[in-house]
Design an enzyme around this catalytic site. Structure first.
Site, PDB file in Angstrom:
ATOM      1  N   ASP A   1      22.497  47.393 -62.571  1.00 37.95           N
ATOM      2  CA  ASP A   1      21.747  48.039 -61.489  1.00 37.95           C
ATOM      3  C   ASP A   1      22.382  49.413 -61.301  1.00 37.95           C
ATOM      4  O   ASP A   1      23.520  49.515 -60.840  1.00 37.95           O
ATOM      5  CB  ASP A   1      21.859  47.200 -60.208  1.00 37.95           C
ATOM      6  CG  ASP A   1      21.162  47.873 -59.022  1.00 37.95           C
ATOM      7  OD1 ASP A   1      20.697  49.025 -59.150  1.00 37.95           O
ATOM      8  OD2 ASP A   1      21.097  47.229 -57.955  1.00 37.95           O
ATOM      9  N   VAL A   2      21.652  50.464 -61.645  1.00 36.87           N
ATOM     10  CA  VAL A   2      22.255  51.805 -61.623  1.00 36.87           C
ATOM     11  C   VAL A   2      22.672  52.247 -60.225  1.00 36.87           C
ATOM     12  O   VAL A   2      23.489  53.153 -60.085  1.00 36.87           O
ATOM     13  CB  VAL A   2      21.308  52.864 -62.241  1.00 36.87           C
ATOM     14  CG1 VAL A   2      21.047  52.585 -63.705  1.00 36.87           C
ATOM     15  CG2 VAL A   2      20.006  52.996 -61.451  1.00 36.87           C
TER      16      VAL A   2
ATOM     17  N   TYR B   1      10.377  60.468 -54.242  1.00 36.24           N
ATOM     18  CA  TYR B   1      10.410  60.618 -55.710  1.00 36.24           C
ATOM     19  C   TYR B   1      10.615  62.089 -56.082  1.00 36.24           C
ATOM     20  O   TYR B   1      11.488  62.423 -56.879  1.00 36.24           O
ATOM     21  CB  TYR B   1       9.108  60.076 -56.303  1.00 36.24           C
ATOM     22  CG  TYR B   1       9.107  60.021 -57.817  1.00 36.24           C
ATOM     23  CD1 TYR B   1       9.733  58.986 -58.496  1.00 36.24           C
ATOM     24  CD2 TYR B   1       8.481  61.006 -58.564  1.00 36.24           C
ATOM     25  CE1 TYR B   1       9.728  58.923 -59.879  1.00 36.24           C
ATOM     26  CE2 TYR B   1       8.472  60.958 -59.950  1.00 36.24           C
ATOM     27  CZ  TYR B   1       9.099  59.912 -60.615  1.00 36.24           C
ATOM     28  OH  TYR B   1       9.103  59.872 -61.985  1.00 36.24           O
TER      29      TYR B   1
ATOM     30  N   LYS C   1      13.947  63.585 -58.013  1.00 39.05           N
ATOM     31  CA  LYS C   1      13.851  64.183 -59.345  1.00 39.05           C
ATOM     32  C   LYS C   1      14.292  65.652 -59.331  1.00 39.05           C
ATOM     33  O   LYS C   1      14.883  66.141 -60.294  1.00 39.05           O
ATOM     34  CB  LYS C   1      12.431  64.036 -59.900  1.00 39.05           C
ATOM     35  CG  LYS C   1      12.040  62.585 -60.176  1.00 39.05           C
ATOM     36  CD  LYS C   1      12.985  61.932 -61.192  1.00 39.05           C
ATOM     37  CE  LYS C   1      12.526  60.550 -61.600  1.00 39.05           C
ATOM     38  NZ  LYS C   1      13.402  59.942 -62.620  1.00 39.05           N
TER      39      LYS C   1
ATOM     40  N   THR D   1       3.245  54.101 -69.245  1.00 37.86           N
ATOM     41  CA  THR D   1       4.255  53.045 -69.077  1.00 37.86           C
ATOM     42  C   THR D   1       3.844  52.204 -67.875  1.00 37.86           C
ATOM     43  O   THR D   1       2.792  52.438 -67.279  1.00 37.86           O
ATOM     44  CB  THR D   1       5.648  53.648 -68.803  1.00 37.86           C
ATOM     45  OG1 THR D   1       5.615  54.259 -67.517  1.00 37.86           O
ATOM     46  CG2 THR D   1       6.086  54.658 -69.847  1.00 37.86           C
TER      47      THR D   1
ATOM     48  N   ASP E   1      19.682  47.162 -67.878  1.00 36.47           N
ATOM     49  CA  ASP E   1      18.510  47.102 -66.981  1.00 36.47           C
ATOM     50  C   ASP E   1      18.815  46.092 -65.877  1.00 36.47           C
ATOM     51  O   ASP E   1      19.607  45.163 -66.067  1.00 36.47           O
ATOM     52  CB  ASP E   1      17.251  46.671 -67.740  1.00 36.47           C
ATOM     53  CG  ASP E   1      15.964  47.123 -67.032  1.00 36.47           C
ATOM     54  OD1 ASP E   1      15.315  48.068 -67.529  1.00 36.47           O
ATOM     55  OD2 ASP E   1      15.625  46.544 -65.985  1.00 36.47           O
TER      56      ASP E   1
HETATM   57  N1  NAD Z   1       5.782  57.146 -66.588  1.00 38.69           N
HETATM   58  C1  NAD Z   1       5.681  58.381 -66.190  1.00 38.69           C
HETATM   59  O1  NAD Z   1       4.577  58.953 -66.162  1.00 38.69           O
HETATM   60  C2  NAD Z   1       6.923  59.157 -65.806  1.00 38.69           C
HETATM   61  C3  NAD Z   1       6.782  60.541 -65.623  1.00 38.69           C
HETATM   62  C4  NAD Z   1       7.910  61.281 -65.324  1.00 38.69           C
HETATM   63  C5  NAD Z   1       9.145  60.677 -65.221  1.00 38.69           C
HETATM   64  N2  NAD Z   1       9.248  59.327 -65.391  1.00 38.69           N
HETATM   65  C6  NAD Z   1      10.591  58.769 -65.286  1.00 38.69           C
HETATM   66  O2  NAD Z   1      10.936  58.176 -66.518  1.00 38.69           O
HETATM   67  C7  NAD Z   1      11.878  57.112 -66.309  1.00 38.69           C
HETATM   68  C8  NAD Z   1      11.392  55.852 -67.010  1.00 38.69           C
HETATM   69  O3  NAD Z   1      10.162  55.477 -66.431  1.00 38.69           O
HETATM   70  P1  NAD Z   1       9.097  54.531 -67.135  1.00 38.69           P
HETATM   71  O4  NAD Z   1       7.784  55.164 -66.901  1.00 38.69           O
HETATM   72  O5  NAD Z   1       9.543  54.204 -68.509  1.00 38.69           O
HETATM   73  O6  NAD Z   1       9.214  53.292 -66.144  1.00 38.69           O
HETATM   74  P2  NAD Z   1       9.123  51.710 -66.363  1.00 38.69           P
HETATM   75  O7  NAD Z   1       8.773  51.181 -65.017  1.00 38.69           O
HETATM   76  O8  NAD Z   1       8.283  51.353 -67.535  1.00 38.69           O
HETATM   77  O9  NAD Z   1      10.625  51.333 -66.725  1.00 38.69           O
HETATM   78  C9  NAD Z   1      11.662  51.525 -65.808  1.00 38.69           C
HETATM   79  C10 NAD Z   1      12.751  50.511 -66.099  1.00 38.69           C
HETATM   80  O10 NAD Z   1      13.824  50.763 -65.184  1.00 38.69           O
HETATM   81  C11 NAD Z   1      14.293  49.525 -64.705  1.00 38.69           C
HETATM   82  N3  NAD Z   1      14.940  49.722 -63.401  1.00 38.69           N
HETATM   83  C12 NAD Z   1      14.370  49.905 -62.193  1.00 38.69           C
HETATM   84  N4  NAD Z   1      15.316  50.001 -61.255  1.00 38.69           N
HETATM   85  C13 NAD Z   1      16.517  49.861 -61.887  1.00 38.69           C
HETATM   86  C14 NAD Z   1      17.855  49.860 -61.443  1.00 38.69           C
HETATM   87  N5  NAD Z   1      18.174  49.987 -60.140  1.00 38.69           N
HETATM   88  N6  NAD Z   1      18.838  49.729 -62.369  1.00 38.69           N
HETATM   89  C15 NAD Z   1      18.526  49.575 -63.671  1.00 38.69           C
HETATM   90  N7  NAD Z   1      17.276  49.535 -64.150  1.00 38.69           N
HETATM   91  C16 NAD Z   1      16.274  49.688 -63.254  1.00 38.69           C
HETATM   92  C17 NAD Z   1      13.068  48.639 -64.618  1.00 38.69           C
HETATM   93  O11 NAD Z   1      13.423  47.252 -64.603  1.00 38.69           O
HETATM   94  C18 NAD Z   1      12.313  49.053 -65.875  1.00 38.69           C
HETATM   95  O12 NAD Z   1      12.699  48.262 -66.988  1.00 38.69           O
HETATM   96  C19 NAD Z   1      12.009  56.985 -64.801  1.00 38.69           C
HETATM   97  O13 NAD Z   1      13.153  57.675 -64.366  1.00 38.69           O
HETATM   98  C20 NAD Z   1      10.762  57.653 -64.274  1.00 38.69           C
HETATM   99  O14 NAD Z   1      10.922  58.148 -62.979  1.00 38.69           O
HETATM  100  C21 NAD Z   1       8.168  58.560 -65.661  1.00 38.69           C
END
Ligand code: NAD
Length: 252
Positions: free
Chosen positions: A64-65, A156, A160, A191, A38
């Site tokens: 950092d991805v 976004y 995706k 989340t 992360d």
């Molecule tokens: N929550 C939703 O409703 C939802 C719906 C569809 C898809 N998603 C996708 O699911 C995935 C996880 O989302 P989440 O809801 O658990 O989010 P979250 O914000 O709870 O967690 C995301 C994590 O990614 C980390 N992060 C951000 N940028 C980064 C980087 N450059 N390198 C490494 N780490 C990084 C953050 O520090 C955080 O810990 C994401 O790809 C998001 O787009 C989420």
């Protein structure tokens, strides 16, 4: 625990929060050795400390991805710590609301850099390690927003959609090497992303009425989908989308 990924080595990005944190817990509980990455290392350390205190094999790294060089060092640490990787979960992602005309260059570059380029850099860096492991499974976290549109979030949605498309391309390229590549498309999951939208005054909770199951999902419900795709239970699946959305995009 039933050991569904026993003995496998996994790398999960965005592991400090939400679905990433749930995925490292579920994979480790099912027998994998897990490298958790992360950009927020301090937060990640806290999450990982809890898991290691339960005797699970999880190692935290700063990653950092959007930084290709960071990926090279992540793979090196993974191999030195646990051996070649056979599971990659490209989960890190960020959400930004602006629509087409409102999206400035900085927002576009940031969202595409993390969500889209991050997945590409991850697959490119990790596939040689998966090859050394003799095959494996890559799970890219996309979104139902890569399938359907909404009024906002141009970058976004674009990122995706690209993740789903790259997933299918990589599945075709690497299937002959027994490297499976699938995406998970979450619906609305409780989340930090959803909490942020709520705190900005968005009427997000009203969306539950449009979901056949009448609720948002939990991070652990997505992690169960990740586990399925990571394990041999999905051995004949590649290039697929696993939609986990409570029926949100099934309804007309
Ligand atoms: N929550 C939703 O409703 C939802 C719906 C569809 C898809 N998603 C996708 O699911 C995935 C996880 O989302 P989440 O809801 O658990 O989010 P979250 O914000 O709870 O967690 C995301 C994590 O990614 C980390 N992060 C951000 N940028 C980064 C980087 N450059 N390198 C490494 N780490 C990084 C953050 O520090 C955080 O810990 C994401 O790809 C998001 O787009 C989420």
């Amino acid at each position: 625990m039933t050991g569904r990924v026993q003995g496998k080595v996994a790398l999960v990005t965005g592991a400090a929060s939400g679905m990433g944190a749930a995925a490292i817990a579920v994979l480790a509980e099912e027998g994998a050795s897990v490298i958790a990455g992360d950009v927020d290392k301090a937060k990640l350390d806290g999450v990982v400390a809890e898991l290691t205190s339960e005797g699970l094999a999880v190692t935290a790294i700063e990653l950092d991805v959007a930084d290709p060089e960071g990926w090279a060092s992540a793979v090196r640490v993974a191999e030195e710590t646990y051996g070649p990787l056979s599971i990659l979960v490209n989960n890190a992602g960020i959400y930004r609301t602006p629509g087409v005309e409102e999206t400035d260059q900085a927002v576009w570059d940031q969202v595409v850099g993390v969500n889209q380029s991050g997945v590409f850099y991850g697959m490119r860096a990790v596939i040689p390690s998966i090859r050394r492991a003799g095959g494996g499974s890559i799970i890219n976290i996309a979104s139902i927003h890569g399938i359907v549109g909404t009024e906002v979030g141009t970058a976004y949605h674009a990122s995706k959609g690209a993740v789903r498309s790259m997933t299918k391309q990589a599945a075709c390229q690497y299937g002959p090497e027994n490297i499976r590549v699938n995406s998970v498309d979450p619906g609305i999951i409780e989340t930090a992303i959803v909490a942020d939208l709520r705190s900005q005054g968005g009427a997000i909770d009203e969306l539950a009425q449009f979901i056949p199951l009448k609720r948002f999902g939990s991070a652990r419900e997505i992690a169960k989908g990740v586990l399925f795709l990571a394990s041999d239970d999905s051995s004949f699946m590649t290039g697929a989308d696993l939609v986990v959305d409570g029926g949100m995009i099934a309804i007309q």
